[in-house]
Design an enzyme around this catalytic site. Structure first.
Site, PDB file in Angstrom:
ATOM      1  N   ASP A 146     -37.150   0.287   3.234  1.00 27.77           N
ATOM      2  CA  ASP A 146     -35.920   0.856   2.827  1.00 27.77           C
ATOM      3  C   ASP A 146     -35.143   0.343   1.398  1.00 27.77           C
ATOM      4  O   ASP A 146     -35.689  -0.625   1.243  1.00 27.77           O
ATOM      5  CB  ASP A 146     -34.555   0.252   4.037  1.00 27.77           C
ATOM      6  CG  ASP A 146     -33.252   0.886   4.057  1.00 27.77           C
ATOM      7  OD1 ASP A 146     -33.185   1.779   5.084  1.00 27.77           O
ATOM      8  OD2 ASP A 146     -32.478   1.132   3.120  1.00 27.77           O
ATOM      9  N   ASP A 173     -38.229   1.612  -2.524  1.00 32.89           N
ATOM     10  CA  ASP A 173     -37.385   2.798  -2.793  1.00 32.89           C
ATOM     11  C   ASP A 173     -38.377   3.901  -2.680  1.00 32.89           C
ATOM     12  O   ASP A 173     -39.497   3.882  -3.437  1.00 32.89           O
ATOM     13  CB  ASP A 173     -36.863   2.755  -4.145  1.00 32.89           C
ATOM     14  CG  ASP A 173     -35.845   4.120  -4.530  1.00 32.89           C
ATOM     15  OD1 ASP A 173     -36.314   5.025  -3.890  1.00 32.89           O
ATOM     16  OD2 ASP A 173     -34.732   3.779  -5.338  1.00 32.89           O
ATOM     17  N   VAL A 174     -38.148   4.788  -1.800  1.00 36.81           N
ATOM     18  CA  VAL A 174     -39.211   6.016  -1.569  1.00 36.81           C
ATOM     19  C   VAL A 174     -39.341   6.981  -2.764  1.00 36.81           C
ATOM     20  O   VAL A 174     -40.355   7.591  -2.811  1.00 36.81           O
ATOM     21  CB  VAL A 174     -38.783   6.875  -0.313  1.00 36.81           C
ATOM     22  CG1 VAL A 174     -38.894   6.126   1.002  1.00 36.81           C
ATOM     23  CG2 VAL A 174     -37.291   7.613  -0.365  1.00 36.81           C
ATOM     24  N   SER A 232     -32.793  18.613   8.404  1.00 34.62           N
ATOM     25  CA  SER A 232     -31.054  18.522   8.806  1.00 34.62           C
ATOM     26  C   SER A 232     -31.038  20.041   9.173  1.00 34.62           C
ATOM     27  O   SER A 232     -31.735  21.106   9.010  1.00 34.62           O
ATOM     28  CB  SER A 232     -30.715  18.076   7.712  1.00 34.62           C
ATOM     29  OG  SER A 232     -29.192  18.485   7.930  1.00 34.62           O
ATOM     30  N   TYR A 250     -28.209  18.920  -1.113  1.00 34.45           N
ATOM     31  CA  TYR A 250     -28.865  18.590   0.101  1.00 34.45           C
ATOM     32  C   TYR A 250     -29.537  19.826   0.862  1.00 34.45           C
ATOM     33  O   TYR A 250     -30.803  19.556   1.453  1.00 34.45           O
ATOM     34  CB  TYR A 250     -27.838  18.007   1.017  1.00 34.45           C
ATOM     35  CG  TYR A 250     -28.110  17.302   2.264  1.00 34.45           C
ATOM     36  CD1 TYR A 250     -28.679  16.120   2.413  1.00 34.45           C
ATOM     37  CD2 TYR A 250     -27.729  17.872   3.509  1.00 34.45           C
ATOM     38  CE1 TYR A 250     -29.154  15.451   3.456  1.00 34.45           C
ATOM     39  CE2 TYR A 250     -28.227  17.329   4.617  1.00 34.45           C
ATOM     40  CZ  TYR A 250     -28.756  16.129   4.842  1.00 34.45           C
ATOM     41  OH  TYR A 250     -29.033  15.545   6.012  1.00 34.45           O
ATOM     42  N   LYS A 287     -33.363  19.719   2.274  1.00 42.57           N
ATOM     43  CA  LYS A 287     -33.763  19.739   3.530  1.00 42.57           C
ATOM     44  C   LYS A 287     -34.729  21.098   3.679  1.00 42.57           C
ATOM     45  O   LYS A 287     -35.329  21.171   4.636  1.00 42.57           O
ATOM     46  CB  LYS A 287     -32.927  19.758   4.308  1.00 42.57           C
ATOM     47  CG  LYS A 287     -32.035  18.394   4.261  1.00 42.57           C
ATOM     48  CD  LYS A 287     -32.889  17.181   4.485  1.00 42.57           C
ATOM     49  CE  LYS A 287     -32.208  15.924   4.766  1.00 42.57           C
ATOM     50  NZ  LYS A 287     -33.097  14.767   4.776  1.00 42.57           N
TER      51      LYS A 287
HETATM   52  P1  NAD Z   1     -28.031   6.430   6.828  1.00 41.60           P
HETATM   53  O1  NAD Z   1     -27.396   6.479   5.481  1.00 41.60           O
HETATM   54  O2  NAD Z   1     -27.389   5.649   7.786  1.00 41.60           O
HETATM   55  O3  NAD Z   1     -29.680   5.776   6.727  1.00 41.60           O
HETATM   56  C1  NAD Z   1     -30.404   6.190   5.576  1.00 41.60           C
HETATM   57  C2  NAD Z   1     -31.306   5.066   5.377  1.00 41.60           C
HETATM   58  O4  NAD Z   1     -31.963   5.161   4.364  1.00 41.60           O
HETATM   59  C3  NAD Z   1     -30.569   3.710   4.741  1.00 41.60           C
HETATM   60  O5  NAD Z   1     -30.906   2.406   5.328  1.00 41.60           O
HETATM   61  C4  NAD Z   1     -30.684   3.979   3.147  1.00 41.60           C
HETATM   62  O6  NAD Z   1     -30.536   2.667   2.637  1.00 41.60           O
HETATM   63  C5  NAD Z   1     -32.113   4.413   3.208  1.00 41.60           C
HETATM   64  N1  NAD Z   1     -32.549   4.899   1.881  1.00 41.60           N
HETATM   65  C6  NAD Z   1     -31.419   5.696   1.180  1.00 41.60           C
HETATM   66  N2  NAD Z   1     -31.997   5.897   0.073  1.00 41.60           N
HETATM   67  C7  NAD Z   1     -33.174   5.543  -0.130  1.00 41.60           C
HETATM   68  C8  NAD Z   1     -34.445   5.290  -0.989  1.00 41.60           C
HETATM   69  N3  NAD Z   1     -34.179   5.949  -2.034  1.00 41.60           N
HETATM   70  N4  NAD Z   1     -35.480   4.780  -0.420  1.00 41.60           N
HETATM   71  C9  NAD Z   1     -35.500   4.089   0.647  1.00 41.60           C
HETATM   72  N5  NAD Z   1     -34.705   3.956   1.715  1.00 41.60           N
HETATM   73  C10 NAD Z   1     -33.489   4.996   1.289  1.00 41.60           C
HETATM   74  O7  NAD Z   1     -28.441   7.813   7.030  1.00 41.60           O
HETATM   75  P2  NAD Z   1     -29.126   8.624   8.426  1.00 41.60           P
HETATM   76  O8  NAD Z   1     -27.999   9.188   9.035  1.00 41.60           O
HETATM   77  O9  NAD Z   1     -29.823   7.449   9.233  1.00 41.60           O
HETATM   78  O10 NAD Z   1     -30.036   9.364   7.614  1.00 41.60           O
HETATM   79  C11 NAD Z   1     -31.548   9.476   7.988  1.00 41.60           C
HETATM   80  C12 NAD Z   1     -32.206  10.815   7.705  1.00 41.60           C
HETATM   81  O11 NAD Z   1     -31.700  11.886   8.785  1.00 41.60           O
HETATM   82  C13 NAD Z   1     -31.874  11.351   6.526  1.00 41.60           C
HETATM   83  O12 NAD Z   1     -32.942  12.087   6.031  1.00 41.60           O
HETATM   84  C14 NAD Z   1     -30.431  12.210   6.764  1.00 41.60           C
HETATM   85  O13 NAD Z   1     -30.676  13.434   5.670  1.00 41.60           O
HETATM   86  C15 NAD Z   1     -31.080  12.738   7.959  1.00 41.60           C
HETATM   87  N6  NAD Z   1     -29.948  13.252   8.727  1.00 41.60           N
HETATM   88  C16 NAD Z   1     -28.719  12.694   8.987  1.00 41.60           C
HETATM   89  C17 NAD Z   1     -27.787  13.633   9.735  1.00 41.60           C
HETATM   90  C18 NAD Z   1     -26.501  12.598  10.154  1.00 41.60           C
HETATM   91  O14 NAD Z   1     -25.648  13.115  10.476  1.00 41.60           O
HETATM   92  N7  NAD Z   1     -26.537  11.489  10.063  1.00 41.60           N
HETATM   93  C19 NAD Z   1     -28.094  14.769  10.124  1.00 41.60           C
HETATM   94  C20 NAD Z   1     -28.979  15.500   9.771  1.00 41.60           C
HETATM   95  C21 NAD Z   1     -30.115  14.963   8.725  1.00 41.60           C
END
Ligand code: NAD
Length: 254
Positions: free
Chosen positions: A33, A55-56, A135, A148, A152
């Site tokens: 993360d 960082d990814v 998503s 976004y 996606k």
């Molecule tokens: P979140 O923000 O709660 O968690 C995301 C995590 O990824 C965080 O811990 C953040 O620090 C980490 N992160 C961000 N950028 C990063 C990077 N460059 N390198 C490494 N880590 C990084 O969000 P989430 O809801 O858990 O989202 C996870 C995935 O699900 C994402 O791909 C998001 O687009 C997708 N998603 C989320 C939702 C929603 O409603 N929460 C809906 C559809 C899709």
């Protein structure tokens, strides 16, 4: 049988939920993360897991993380390319190019670096399962969130293509498309979209339910149920699928 499961963006939200559920069923977990404090918290909670700040979008940091996993485990069974960011909200003519690129970098480039490593290892071992987090915005247009949605949808293309490249050696690749997930992240997204479209937050929040047949948001556990199933032998013939976990989205339009 115990699996080796790697999760990017695993220190909070959906990724952390996945890590906890894999660990709870006795699997080994590795996560990275970008948030160092969050990584430290998870490392304290899960002392047996490999937890690293990476960082990814940074090829060097990802190389360090993935090399450590490869050295420790000698292979990997499940890779969740989960790290993502919501990106900016606004009409495209108001969007900043740097913000566009940053959104694509985390969501798409990060998945590229993760999946490229996973493909090399899994092709050699002739087994494995990749789950990419897309998503609802990867199946529908998403007004005011064009970076976004573009990222996606890009992940859907990556999923279909990798399923074709890796299917012949027994590696499965699927994408999950979460609907609106209850939690901090969606609270932030709702606030941002309300500001960008000049509407009350409650209106934006209601919109996510209005467009869903089952009139519901989803939970992290709903998503983990599907990912654990995809990673299990029960899903041994499921590949190349884009699986919505969203109560059935009818429209994403405001
Ligand atoms: P979140 O923000 O709660 O968690 C995301 C995590 O990824 C965080 O811990 C953040 O620090 C980490 N992160 C961000 N950028 C990063 C990077 N460059 N390198 C490494 N880590 C990084 O969000 P989430 O809801 O858990 O989202 C996870 C995935 O699900 C994402 O791909 C998001 O687009 C997708 N998603 C989320 C939702 C929603 O409603 N929460 C809906 C559809 C899709």
């Amino acid at each position: 049988m115990s699996q080796r499961a790697l999760i990017t963006g695993g220190a909070s939200g959906i990724g952390l939920g996945l890590a906890r559920r894999f660990a709870a069923q006795g699997d080994r977990v590795a996560l990275c993360d970008a948030d160092g404090d969050a990584v430290e918290r998870v490392a304290a909670e899960m002392p047996d897991a490999i937890c690293m700040k990476a960082d990814v979008t940074d090829a060097g940091q990802m190389d360090a993380f993935l090399s450590q996993v490869e050295d420790s485990w000698g292979g990997v069974d499940v890779v969740c390319a989960n790290a993502g960011t919501g990106g900016p909200a606004g009409r495209i003519e108001d969007l900043n190019y740097d913000a566009w690129q940053a959104c694509l970098a985390v969501n798409l480039n990060g998945a590229f670096l993760t999946c490229r490593w996973a493909a090399r290892i899994m092709r050699a071992q002739k087994s494995g399962c990749i789950v990419i987090t897309s998503s609802t915005s990867g199946q529908w247009g998403h007004p005011y969130r064009s970076p976004y949605a573009a990222a996606k949808w890009g992940l859907v293309g990556l999923t279909k293509t990798l399923a074709m490249e890796l299917g012949p050696v027994g590696v499965r690749v699927n994408a999950i498309c979460p609907g609106a997930v209850e939690g901090d992240r969606m609270d932030r997204v709702v606030a941002m979209e309300a500001k960008a479209s000049n509407r009350p937050e409650q209106d934006v929040r209601d919109q996510y339910v209005r467009g869903v047949s089952m009139r519901t948001w989803v939970t992290v556990d709903d998503l983990a149920d599907t990912v654990l199933f995809l990673a299990s032998p029960a899903a041994s013939k499921i590949s190349g699928q884009i699986i919505a976990i969203d109560g059935h989205t009818e429209t994403n339009a405001p």
